[in-house]
Design an enzyme around this catalytic site. Structure first.
Site, PDB file in Angstrom:
ATOM      1  N   GLY A  55       0.830  -1.204   0.000  1.00 35.81           N
ATOM      2  CA  GLY A  55       0.000   0.000   0.000  1.00 35.81           C
ATOM      3  C   GLY A  55       0.859   1.245   0.000  1.00 35.81           C
ATOM      4  N   ILE A  56       0.265   2.342  -0.426  1.00 41.09           N
ATOM      5  CA  ILE A  56       0.974   3.628  -0.427  1.00 41.09           C
ATOM      6  C   ILE A  56       0.029   4.713   0.083  1.00 41.09           C
ATOM      7  CG2 ILE A  56       2.534   3.085  -2.341  1.00 41.09           C
ATOM      8  CD1 ILE A  56       0.586   4.773  -4.144  1.00 41.09           C
ATOM      9  N   THR A  57       0.636   5.830   0.474  1.00 39.91           N
ATOM     10  CA  THR A  57      -0.159   7.012   0.816  1.00 39.91           C
ATOM     11  C   THR A  57       0.313   8.188  -0.046  1.00 39.91           C
ATOM     12  OG1 THR A  57       1.419   7.517   2.572  1.00 39.91           O
ATOM     13  CG2 THR A  57      -0.595   6.392   3.231  1.00 39.91           C
TER      14      THR A  57
ATOM     15  N   TYR B 152      -6.699   7.532   0.365  1.00 40.05           N
ATOM     16  CA  TYR B 152      -6.317   6.318   1.112  1.00 40.05           C
ATOM     17  C   TYR B 152      -7.533   5.730   1.836  1.00 40.05           C
ATOM     18  CZ  TYR B 152      -3.387   3.585   4.416  1.00 40.05           C
ATOM     19  OH  TYR B 152      -2.796   2.603   5.167  1.00 40.05           O
TER      20      TYR B 152
HETATM   21  N1  NAP Z   1       2.102   1.128   9.026  1.00 37.35           N
HETATM   22  C1  NAP Z   1       0.883   1.425   9.446  1.00 37.35           C
HETATM   23  O1  NAP Z   1       0.705   2.120  10.451  1.00 37.35           O
HETATM   24  C2  NAP Z   1      -0.324   0.927   8.725  1.00 37.35           C
HETATM   25  C3  NAP Z   1      -1.578   1.172   9.309  1.00 37.35           C
HETATM   26  C4  NAP Z   1      -2.714   0.697   8.673  1.00 37.35           C
HETATM   27  C5  NAP Z   1      -2.594   0.007   7.486  1.00 37.35           C
HETATM   28  N2  NAP Z   1      -1.352  -0.195   6.935  1.00 37.35           N
HETATM   29  C6  NAP Z   1      -1.302  -0.922   5.673  1.00 37.35           C
HETATM   30  O2  NAP Z   1      -0.477  -2.049   5.825  1.00 37.35           O
HETATM   31  C7  NAP Z   1       0.176  -2.337   4.598  1.00 37.35           C
HETATM   32  C8  NAP Z   1       1.674  -2.404   4.822  1.00 37.35           C
HETATM   33  O3  NAP Z   1       2.098  -1.175   5.384  1.00 37.35           O
HETATM   34  P1  NAP Z   1       3.607  -0.919   5.838  1.00 37.35           P
HETATM   35  O4  NAP Z   1       3.549   0.150   6.855  1.00 37.35           O
HETATM   36  O5  NAP Z   1       4.299  -2.186   6.142  1.00 37.35           O
HETATM   37  O6  NAP Z   1       4.170  -0.271   4.480  1.00 37.35           O
HETATM   38  P2  NAP Z   1       5.666   0.003   3.987  1.00 37.35           P
HETATM   39  O7  NAP Z   1       6.663  -0.268   5.062  1.00 37.35           O
HETATM   40  O8  NAP Z   1       5.617   1.356   3.359  1.00 37.35           O
HETATM   41  O9  NAP Z   1       5.827  -1.095   2.853  1.00 37.35           O
HETATM   42  C9  NAP Z   1       4.993  -1.055   1.731  1.00 37.35           C
HETATM   43  C10 NAP Z   1       5.342  -2.219   0.832  1.00 37.35           C
HETATM   44  O10 NAP Z   1       4.493  -2.134  -0.315  1.00 37.35           O
HETATM   45  C11 NAP Z   1       5.276  -2.212  -1.493  1.00 37.35           C
HETATM   46  N3  NAP Z   1       4.676  -1.413  -2.552  1.00 37.35           N
HETATM   47  C12 NAP Z   1       4.400  -0.091  -2.527  1.00 37.35           C
HETATM   48  N4  NAP Z   1       3.869   0.301  -3.698  1.00 37.35           N
HETATM   49  C13 NAP Z   1       3.802  -0.808  -4.470  1.00 37.35           C
HETATM   50  C14 NAP Z   1       3.358  -1.048  -5.800  1.00 37.35           C
HETATM   51  N5  NAP Z   1       2.853  -0.081  -6.578  1.00 37.35           N
HETATM   52  N6  NAP Z   1       3.456  -2.306  -6.284  1.00 37.35           N
HETATM   53  C15 NAP Z   1       3.954  -3.304  -5.512  1.00 37.35           C
HETATM   54  N7  NAP Z   1       4.398  -3.144  -4.253  1.00 37.35           N
HETATM   55  C16 NAP Z   1       4.323  -1.892  -3.741  1.00 37.35           C
HETATM   56  C17 NAP Z   1       6.628  -1.648  -1.088  1.00 37.35           C
HETATM   57  O11 NAP Z   1       7.625  -2.119  -1.975  1.00 37.35           O
HETATM   58  P3  NAP Z   1       8.753  -1.092  -2.532  1.00 37.35           P
HETATM   59  O12 NAP Z   1       9.394  -0.466  -1.333  1.00 37.35           O
HETATM   60  O13 NAP Z   1       9.676  -1.940  -3.313  1.00 37.35           O
HETATM   61  O14 NAP Z   1       8.008  -0.086  -3.354  1.00 37.35           O
HETATM   62  C18 NAP Z   1       6.767  -2.178   0.340  1.00 37.35           C
HETATM   63  O15 NAP Z   1       7.313  -3.469   0.322  1.00 37.35           O
HETATM   64  C19 NAP Z   1      -0.251  -1.223   3.627  1.00 37.35           C
HETATM   65  O16 NAP Z   1      -1.335  -1.657   2.845  1.00 37.35           O
HETATM   66  C20 NAP Z   1      -0.700  -0.119   4.557  1.00 37.35           C
HETATM   67  O17 NAP Z   1      -1.625   0.734   3.929  1.00 37.35           O
HETATM   68  C21 NAP Z   1      -0.227   0.245   7.526  1.00 37.35           C
END
Ligand code: NAP
Length: 244
Positions: free
Chosen positions: A89-91, A152
């Protein structure tokens, strides 16, 4: 818990953050993990070194052709796919007044359309085998909304609709589809939030702290378990009590 040895899981965004914690949990259960990523080749190489027998798959999940190719790569390499975790996911945060249509589209494509593309690409394989687990990683923001995150929030709320609809379409076919909605978790995504804003968020979390990636991963592991077959179409909120 049931034996998951020999099963294969595709975890998008599996090389870091919450996705890496999910891969660790599933690998510890004997599963082969296929981790998706989009840009970070170095992190992908490090992941491969530390997860023997796993694989990494580069692709933009916001593009349907990349999703179809990645699913095919996993099937060619491992011969089966039991669990799909739509985690990447991305923001791109801005108030609606300032948000460009491009920023809206990009966030919806990656967070919502990607989950549809990948689910669609793997569905026939799961239907043919009469089993499968799909887990969509949504967010507390999809439940509550948030200033500056309309794109988002809409994408993450959309995942609930996709989850419930696909769950109903597949419930008699041995496939379950569920959502996990994390609160604020200590990953690079949250590291991008300014400290003063983060302090204000933490003050509103009854647990008084951020979540850890493994606290999300353990719920995904539970939903991916073969014995969790009577749970489908649900949202599991994991947020320290921030939204209830
Ligand atoms: N962290 C939080 O507080 C939180 C809270 C609620 C929900 N979430 C959700 O949980 C999930 C994981 O979050 P996280 O915090 O672990 O995120 P993160 O550390 O930013 O990691 C995101 C991952 O998604 C991959 N990614 C991003 N854009 C992509 C694309 N277009 N195609 C394929 N892969 C892509 C990235 O790969 P690259 O680096 O290679 O681009 C990375 O491995 C997300 O869906 C997020 O919205 C997170």
């Amino acid at each position: 818990m049931a034996d998951m040895n020999g099963q294969v899981a595709l975890v998008t965004g599996g090389i870091r953050g919450i996705g890496a914690a999910i891969c660790d949990r599933l690998a510890a259960r004997g599963m082969t993990v296929a981790a998706g990523y989009s840009r970070d080749k170095e992190a992908a190489d490090r992941f491969l070194e530390s997860h023997r027998g796993s694989s990494v798959h580069q692709g933009n999940i916001g593009a349907v052709e990349d999703c179809e190719r990645v699913v095919q790569e996993v099937l060619n390499q491992h011969g089966r796919l039991d669990v799909l975790v739509n985690n990447a996911g991305i923001t791109a945060d801005k108030t609606v007044r300032r948000m460009t249509p491009g920023e809206w589209d990009r966030v919806v494509q990656v967070n919502l359309s990607g989950a549809f593309y990948l689910s669609r690409a793997i569905l026939q394989h799961m239907l043919d085998r009469g089993s499968g687990r799909i887990v969509n990683i949504s967010s507390i923001i999809g439940e509550s909304g948030n200033i500056g995150q309309a794109n988002y929030a809409a994408a993450k709320a959309g995942l609930f609709g996709l989850t419930m609809s696909l769950a109903q379409e597949t419930a008699r076919k041995g496939i379950t589809v569920n959502s996990v909605a994390p609160g604020y978790v200590s990953t690079e995504m949250v590291a991008a939030v300014p400290q003063d804003a983060l302090d204000r968020v933490i003050a509103k979390i009854p647990a008084g702290r951020l979540g850890e990636p493994d606290e999300i991963a353990r719920v995904v592991e539970f939903l991916a378990d073969p014995e969790s077959g009577f749970i489908t179409g649900q949202i599991y909120s994991v947020n320290g009590g921030q939204y209830m």
